[in-house]
Motif scaffolding. Structure first.
Motif, PDB file in Angstrom:
ATOM      1  N   PRO A  94     -25.479  19.244  -4.927  1.00  0.00           N
ATOM      2  CA  PRO A  94     -24.421  18.989  -3.923  1.00  0.00           C
ATOM      3  C   PRO A  94     -24.898  19.210  -2.491  1.00  0.00           C
ATOM      4  O   PRO A  94     -24.535  18.461  -1.584  1.00  0.00           O
ATOM      5  N   TRP A  97     -27.195  16.294  -1.488  1.00  0.00           N
ATOM      6  CA  TRP A  97     -26.404  15.064  -1.334  1.00  0.00           C
ATOM      7  C   TRP A  97     -25.597  15.088  -0.036  1.00  0.00           C
ATOM      8  O   TRP A  97     -25.543  14.092   0.695  1.00  0.00           O
ATOM      9  N   ASP A 180     -14.943  11.507  -3.125  1.00  0.00           N
ATOM     10  CA  ASP A 180     -16.298  12.027  -2.981  1.00  0.00           C
ATOM     11  C   ASP A 180     -16.792  12.640  -4.286  1.00  0.00           C
ATOM     12  O   ASP A 180     -17.964  12.492  -4.649  1.00  0.00           O
ATOM     13  N   PHE A 184     -20.001  11.356  -6.477  1.00  0.00           N
ATOM     14  CA  PHE A 184     -21.118  12.258  -6.773  1.00  0.00           C
ATOM     15  C   PHE A 184     -21.380  12.352  -8.274  1.00  0.00           C
ATOM     16  O   PHE A 184     -22.530  12.231  -8.720  1.00  0.00           O
TER      17      PHE A 184
END
Length: 298
Positions: A94, A97, A180, A184
């Protein structure tokens, strides 16, 4: 198909010869240690064993695995490695990203803070005081939390995401109403198998071979990882050999103790390294692709 010129053939011969030489240099230490762990220690020390086993014996492995703490160490190390690697990926992916997205506010400032940690750290004593104040001494968290994510890993994963997840794909998903989290987990993670395998392998190897944190933060022997157990076996064997020299009525003389210690030394290397050698071939194709894309292109 085309016909190779003389220069091309000469290059191929030199290239294959050089690669064969490098391969021999790589494999010889592995074969030597494996052969030495099952050979007569006298043949090893005298140089009679230089590649293949001589007078095969499994006494070293028997001595190692007779110690019940070995299995406890294996269990603990596997647990620390799996838990630490999962925690590493849950934080790394995370973070990397988010830093790869152009719309992230203060991205440059965050990157500078991350880069700063590559140059400076608190040192051993401040780190120990932090671990102690957080109540993590003699717990599993003292092994898996320190160094759970490094700046280098974040930068490599960030470069991978920038190169392999097109902005057009993300924008199309947002137009379709994807959140989001959906982007992801449903798009980014499935496209990131190479970098996930690389980062997991790097961190898992570090956790598997780690012994310093356990030496500093753990006092309960039931929590010791494999590396600490193997270290204690070597130390006890050397002490046993020294004490045997002056003991009256000792059944094994100093020479036999030295032979056993030599066998155990090589057996310990194989016992600690074999699991990683077994796992690596299955991740090798991801490893090469992930390193090349994540660290070279940006």
């Amino acid at each position: 198909m085309y016909k190779l010129s003389i220069s091309d053939k000469a290059f191929n011969v030199l290239n294959y010869g050089f690669l064969s030489f490098v391969l021999a240099l790589t494999f010889y230490p592995l074969i030597y240690v494996l052969s030495a762990s099952i050979s007569d220690p006298a043949a090893v020390s005298s140089g009679n064993m230089w590649l293949w086993p001589v007078d095969i014996t499994f006494e070293g492995y028997r001595k190692v695995f007779e110690n019940n703490a070995i299995w406890t160490g294996y269990r603990n190390t596997i647990f620390y490695t799996v838990l630490g690697t999962l925690l590493h990926l849950c934080i790394l992916l995370p973070c990397a990203w988010a830093l790869s997205r152009k719309e992230l506010m203060a991205k440059k400032a965050i990157l500078w803070v991350i880069l700063f940690t590559m140059l400076f750290n608190g040192g051993l004593i401040p780190t120990y005081l932090v671990i102690k104040s957080l109540g993590m001494l003699n717990t599993v968290w003292a092994i898996v939390v320190p160094n759970v994510v490094g700046a280098w890993a974040i930068l490599v994963a960030r470069a991978f995401f920038q190169q392999n997840v097109p902005d057009q794909l993300v924008e199309a998903a947002k137009i379709d109403g994807a959140s989001d989290f959906h982007i992801f987990f449903k798009m980014v993670i499935p496209l990131s198998a190479p970098i996930i395998a690389v980062m997991a392998l790097f961190h898992a190897v570090g956790l598997w071979n780690q012994y310093f944190n356990a030496l500093i933060y753990l006092t309960d022997q039931d929590m010791y990882p494999l590396q600490i157990i193997l270290r204690e076996i070597l130390i006890l064997q050397e002490v046993g050999g020294d004490s045997a020299a002056g003991a009256v009525g000792q059944t094994e003389n100093l020479l036999e103790q030295a032979k056993t210690a030599e066998l155990i030394k090589y057996a310990v290397i194989i016992v600690s390294a074999l699991p990683l050698l077994i796992v690596y071939p299955f991740l090798q194709r991801f490893f090469v692709k992930g390193v090349l894309i994540g660290s070279v292109k940006e």
